[in-house]
Write a protein that holds these residues in place. Structure first.
Motif, PDB file in Angstrom:
ATOM      1  N   LYS A  42       0.824  -1.210   0.000  1.00 43.56           N
ATOM      2  CA  LYS A  42       0.000   0.000   0.000  1.00 43.56           C
ATOM      3  C   LYS A  42       0.858   1.261   0.000  1.00 43.56           C
ATOM      4  CE  LYS A  42      -4.212  -1.786   2.227  1.00 43.56           C
ATOM      5  NZ  LYS A  42      -5.073  -1.701   3.418  1.00 43.56           N
ATOM      6  N   ASN A  59       3.842   1.536  -1.242  1.00 44.32           N
ATOM      7  CA  ASN A  59       4.439   1.695  -2.577  1.00 44.32           C
ATOM      8  C   ASN A  59       3.424   2.298  -3.574  1.00 44.32           C
ATOM      9  OD1 ASN A  59       6.904   0.653  -1.784  1.00 44.32           O
ATOM     10  ND2 ASN A  59       6.329  -1.471  -2.290  1.00 44.32           N
ATOM     11  N   ILE A  60       2.140   1.830  -3.467  1.00 48.11           N
ATOM     12  CA  ILE A  60       1.101   2.347  -4.369  1.00 48.11           C
ATOM     13  C   ILE A  60       0.887   3.835  -4.122  1.00 48.11           C
ATOM     14  CG2 ILE A  60      -1.365   2.242  -4.924  1.00 48.11           C
ATOM     15  CD1 ILE A  60      -1.214  -0.784  -4.350  1.00 48.11           C
ATOM     16  N   ASN A  61       0.788   4.224  -2.873  1.00 45.45           N
ATOM     17  CA  ASN A  61       0.597   5.632  -2.535  1.00 45.45           C
ATOM     18  C   ASN A  61       1.750   6.493  -3.043  1.00 45.45           C
ATOM     19  OD1 ASN A  61      -1.867   5.171  -1.256  1.00 45.45           O
ATOM     20  ND2 ASN A  61      -0.911   4.880   0.763  1.00 45.45           N
ATOM     21  N   LEU A  94       3.758   5.874  -5.594  1.00 47.30           N
ATOM     22  CA  LEU A  94       3.711   5.985  -7.054  1.00 47.30           C
ATOM     23  C   LEU A  94       2.598   6.935  -7.500  1.00 47.30           C
ATOM     24  CD1 LEU A  94       4.280   2.216  -8.024  1.00 47.30           C
ATOM     25  CD2 LEU A  94       5.859   4.118  -8.392  1.00 47.30           C
ATOM     26  N   GLU A  95       1.421   6.872  -6.847  1.00 52.75           N
ATOM     27  CA  GLU A  95       0.317   7.778  -7.201  1.00 52.75           C
ATOM     28  C   GLU A  95       0.684   9.223  -6.917  1.00 52.75           C
ATOM     29  OE1 GLU A  95      -2.961   6.159  -5.029  1.00 52.75           O
ATOM     30  OE2 GLU A  95      -3.519   4.745  -6.615  1.00 52.75           O
ATOM     31  N   LEU A  98       2.415   3.798 -14.187  1.00 52.69           N
ATOM     32  CA  LEU A  98       1.072   3.217 -14.135  1.00 52.69           C
ATOM     33  C   LEU A  98       1.120   1.692 -14.110  1.00 52.69           C
ATOM     34  CD1 LEU A  98      -0.735   5.580 -16.696  1.00 52.69           C
ATOM     35  CD2 LEU A  98      -1.021   5.541 -14.203  1.00 52.69           C
ATOM     36  N   ASN A 137       3.524  -0.136 -12.864  1.00 56.78           N
ATOM     37  CA  ASN A 137       3.975  -0.528 -11.511  1.00 56.78           C
ATOM     38  C   ASN A 137       2.827  -0.455 -10.516  1.00 56.78           C
ATOM     39  OD1 ASN A 137       6.603  -1.134 -12.178  1.00 56.78           O
ATOM     40  ND2 ASN A 137       7.379   0.942 -11.719  1.00 56.78           N
ATOM     41  N   ILE A 138       2.003   0.571 -10.644  1.00 58.67           N
ATOM     42  CA  ILE A 138       0.856   0.697  -9.733  1.00 58.67           C
ATOM     43  C   ILE A 138      -0.075  -0.482  -9.912  1.00 58.67           C
ATOM     44  CG2 ILE A 138      -1.202   2.084  -9.218  1.00 58.67           C
ATOM     45  CD1 ILE A 138       0.437   4.590  -9.901  1.00 58.67           C
ATOM     46  N   GLU A 139      -0.299  -0.852 -11.147  1.00 62.08           N
ATOM     47  CA  GLU A 139      -1.194  -1.969 -11.421  1.00 62.08           C
ATOM     48  C   GLU A 139      -0.632  -3.270 -10.855  1.00 62.08           C
ATOM     49  OE1 GLU A 139      -4.740  -3.428 -12.539  1.00 62.08           O
ATOM     50  OE2 GLU A 139      -4.109  -1.323 -12.724  1.00 62.08           O
ATOM     51  N   HIS A 170       1.389  -3.646  -8.319  1.00 61.57           N
ATOM     52  CA  HIS A 170       1.301  -3.605  -6.857  1.00 61.57           C
ATOM     53  C   HIS A 170      -0.138  -3.869  -6.403  1.00 61.57           C
ATOM     54  CE1 HIS A 170       5.353  -2.629  -5.690  1.00 61.57           C
ATOM     55  NE2 HIS A 170       5.408  -1.555  -6.494  1.00 61.57           N
ATOM     56  N   LYS A 171      -1.117  -3.373  -7.151  1.00 54.95           N
ATOM     57  CA  LYS A 171      -2.521  -3.613  -6.775  1.00 54.95           C
ATOM     58  C   LYS A 171      -2.863  -5.079  -6.917  1.00 54.95           C
ATOM     59  CE  LYS A 171      -4.374   1.012  -7.684  1.00 54.95           C
ATOM     60  NZ  LYS A 171      -5.326   1.847  -8.487  1.00 54.95           N
TER      61      LYS A 171
END
Length: 680
Positions: free
Chosen positions: A629, A631-633, A635-636, A656, A658-660, A662-663
């Protein structure tokens, strides 16, 4: 009859024979001259060969002490010759040798440093002297050897006695000896027996020789009363002189009196000869010539620096002067004697200086020994009080003791005091050492009692079947045993074997029961080994559903086998590794595949009445979720810096993606979390 009466009778006899001597003087002069010349030849030969005889018999005795050169008797001169100290020393030594002619050989024996020898070396040296030397010549050596041996053995005896008493012995019961001491006593007994036999024979010979010499004196006394021509009387006199020279040794206490009496009556005979002045003067001249040769040799010796050799030869010269040569004319007597005495004094003074230098060397040795004693005292006062420290100190003391014995002789006047001081210092060290080890033995005895108590506990419980209660107890007493210090060496092996035997007996029973209880687990382990081999041989069909079912069936079979011994659980890791390989070959969604592997893992983490492994896994998954979480935050947030940027921009596309990813990972971790919560 007194000596005065003898002189009066001699004067009377001289008058009676006056006429006879006058009438026969011319006829006898030539015959007597021949006798005098013959006698002169004999004495001259002796004088000329003195050096050769003395050097041949002389063995350098540099270590000879001053006491060896002194004797007990006092010589009294009856001629005009003075009796100065330097002359008395010579004549005292000659008087000692006169009792036993072989006594002079004592000077040829090498004097060794017996103080530096061990008891074994002293015994060997003693035995060698008794076997290879004349028994009457070794007394001073034997006395010194015996004194050194007894001192060293006495020191050892005191040490052993102190140890005996410290160990609880009664002083009255103490006895100690060694084979070496018995050997030394045996050698000394043989020495005394041989010496006693020798002196018994010597006493008889001395008495016989004394009687013979007294008889010779009586015959010389009677010569002036014999009515015969002077030539016959003179020849008889010379024959008696030769008999006197060859008469052998006599008792020392009779030597001076016998010689003085002999010399007195020889002079009376020469007075008897004064009527024939030519004959007397011829004899006087011969004696003067020979005595001058003796003086010349003495003056040569006075220039020699070998004090021991010169003293030995000077003894011979004095003996020859006194015993082999008669008087000289009165006008020469004082001069030649003073000259001979002067040479003697020079040698005597050199000898005294030599011994003074020797005393200085002894003083250096004394200082060295005093320093050694001080070092022993310092070690005695050292506070090191452990076994290791004492062993180090004991080695140091042994080295110092050896150095003390090798340090050489000290002045005679302080020899006994130095030895006593050394023994006192060593004894003080030994006393402290014994006190330490006595206390150590006390501690060891206390340790022994503690270990015996542990042995009793072990033996009382070795057959107890209450393993849950007794096992901790047995482990505790094993730990306590290690903490207890040393016990007496004689008991060490014995008590350890007792304790070890009782403990082994108990734990063998414990292991036997555990082995019986673990029999099923061992069989389960053997089944898993076989199943593992089977799983390794699986060939997947390529159909995911069918292949997953095969894997699940094997997992189920693995779990059905049951528990295995804890020390064999490594086989589960091998099984999981093989499964990971099979899962990796499946052609299916990675998320599903990851969940299949996780479900298998959870099965292995689940333990009856023990959630520690599940707890650890739960915590791990929570951390991973928080990490993803985060890491996602991050990157966003980074995307906000790309304002008005086309999504087709490669950099934006990468973020984008990488975010996907991680999700997707977050979804799997959350599924795992739900699975693990279901396990509680």
């Amino acid at each position: 009859m007194s000596e005065k009466d003898n002189l009066q009778n001699a004067d009377g006899n001289v008058e009676l024979h006056k006429e006879e001597i006058k009438t026969t003087e011319e006829n006898n002069t030539s015959n007597i001259s021949e006798n005098v010349d013959a006698e002169a030849s004999k004495v001259e030969e002796k004088v000329d060969t003195i050096t050769e005889d003395v050097v041949e018999a002389e063995v350098t005795t540099e270590n000879e002490t001053e006491s060896e050169a002194k004797v007990e008797d006092e010589v009294v001169e009856t001629t005009n010759e003075s009796t100065d100290t330097h002359v008395e020393e010579i004549e005292e030594s000659n008087a000692e040798d006169a009792e036993d002619e072989s006594n002079s050989e004592r000077h040829s024996l090498e004097t060794k440093d017996y103080h530096a020898m061990t008891m074994d070396q002293l015994a060997d040296e003693f035995e060698s002297l008794v076997k290879h030397q004349k028994i009457q010549t070794i007394k001073s050596h034997v006395d010194e050897i015996k004194s050194e041996f007894n001192s060293k053995f006495g020191e050892l005896l005191e040490q052993k006695k102190e140890e005996f008493i410290n160990e609880g012995g009664n002083e009255i019961d103490f006895y100690y000896s060694t084979p070496l001491k018995k050997r030394f006593n045996s050698i000394y007994k043989d020495y005394k027996t041989s010496l006693s036999a020798y002196y018994k024979d010597l006493e008889s010979n001395l008495k016989s020789n004394l009687d013979n010499r007294l008889h010779i004196i009586e015959e010389i006394k009677g010569l002036i009363n014999v009515e015969e021509n002077i030539n016959t009387t003179y020849k008889h006199f010379k024959d008696l002189q030769e008999q006197w020279r060859n008469a052998g040794p006599i008792p020392r206490d009779k030597y001076n009196n016998a010689w003085n009496t002999y010399h007195h009556h020889v002079e009376i005979f020469y007075d008897f000869l004064h009527l024939n002045r030519d004959l007397r003067d011829m004899d006087f001249k011969h004696n003067l010539d020979q005595k001058l040769k003796i003086i010349e040799r003495a003056e040569e010796l006075a220039k020699d620096d070998n004090v021991n050799r010169t003293f030995r030869e000077l003894q011979v010269l004095h003996k020859l002067w006194k015993e082999d040569l008669g008087p000289v004319a009165k006008e020469h007597r004082d001069d030649i004697w003073n000259r001979f005495s002067s040479a003697t004094k020079t040698i005597h003074d050199k000898r005294q200086a030599y011994y003074a230098d020797l005393d200085k060397a002894y003083e250096v040795n004394l200082a060295r020994k005093e320093d050694i004693i001080s070092k022993i005292d310092a070690i005695t006062q050292d506070n090191g009080n452990s076994h290791q420290a004492w062993q180090k100190k004991i080695k140091s003391i042994e080295a110092l003791r050896e150095a003390f014995f090798n340090a050489g002789k000290v002045p005679i006047k302080v020899n006994e005091a130095t030895w006593a001081k050394f023994k006192t210092s060593v004894r003080a060290f030994n006393k402290n050492k014994n006190a330490f080890y006595k206390g150590l033995k006390k501690d060891q005895f206390s340790n022994l009692q503690k270990k015996l108590e542990l042995i009793k506990i072990a033996e009382d419980n070795k057959d107890n079947d209450d393993f849950s209660t007794v096992t901790p107890l047995m482990k505790k007493i094993q730990s306590d045993w290690k903490k207890i210090g040393h016990v007496p060496r004689k008991d060490s092996d014995k008590v350890w074997k007792q304790f070890k035997s009782a403990c082994n007996h108990y734990f063998d029973k414990l292991h036997a029961k555990r082995n019986a209880a673990n029999k099923e687990q061992i069989e389960a382990y053997e089944q898993k080994v076989k199943l593992l081999d089977q799983v390794k041989a699986i060939e997947l069909s390529g159909k995911p559903e069918a292949d997953i079912q095969v894997i699940k069936d094997n997992i189920k079979a693995w779990k059905a086998i049951g528990h295995i011994p804890s020390n064999k659980r490594y086989i589960d890791q091998k099984f999981n590794k093989v499964l990971d390989g099979l899962f990796g070959k499946l052609d299916m969604d990675k998320a599903k595949l990851e969940m299949l592997k996780f479900e298998n893992k959870l099965e292995n983490l689940s333990q009856p009445n023990d959630t520690r492994l599940l707890d650890n896994e739960h915590n791990y998954i929570r951390k991973k979720i928080d990490e993803v979480k985060g890491n996602i935050n991050q990157l966003e947030n980074n995307l906000q810096f790309f304002s008005n940027v086309d999504e087709n921009n490669p950099l934006v596309k990468d973020v984008l993606k990488n975010i996907e990813n991680h999700k997707s990972s977050l979804t799997v971790w959350e599924q795992k979390l739900r699975k693990i919560k279901d396990m509680y």
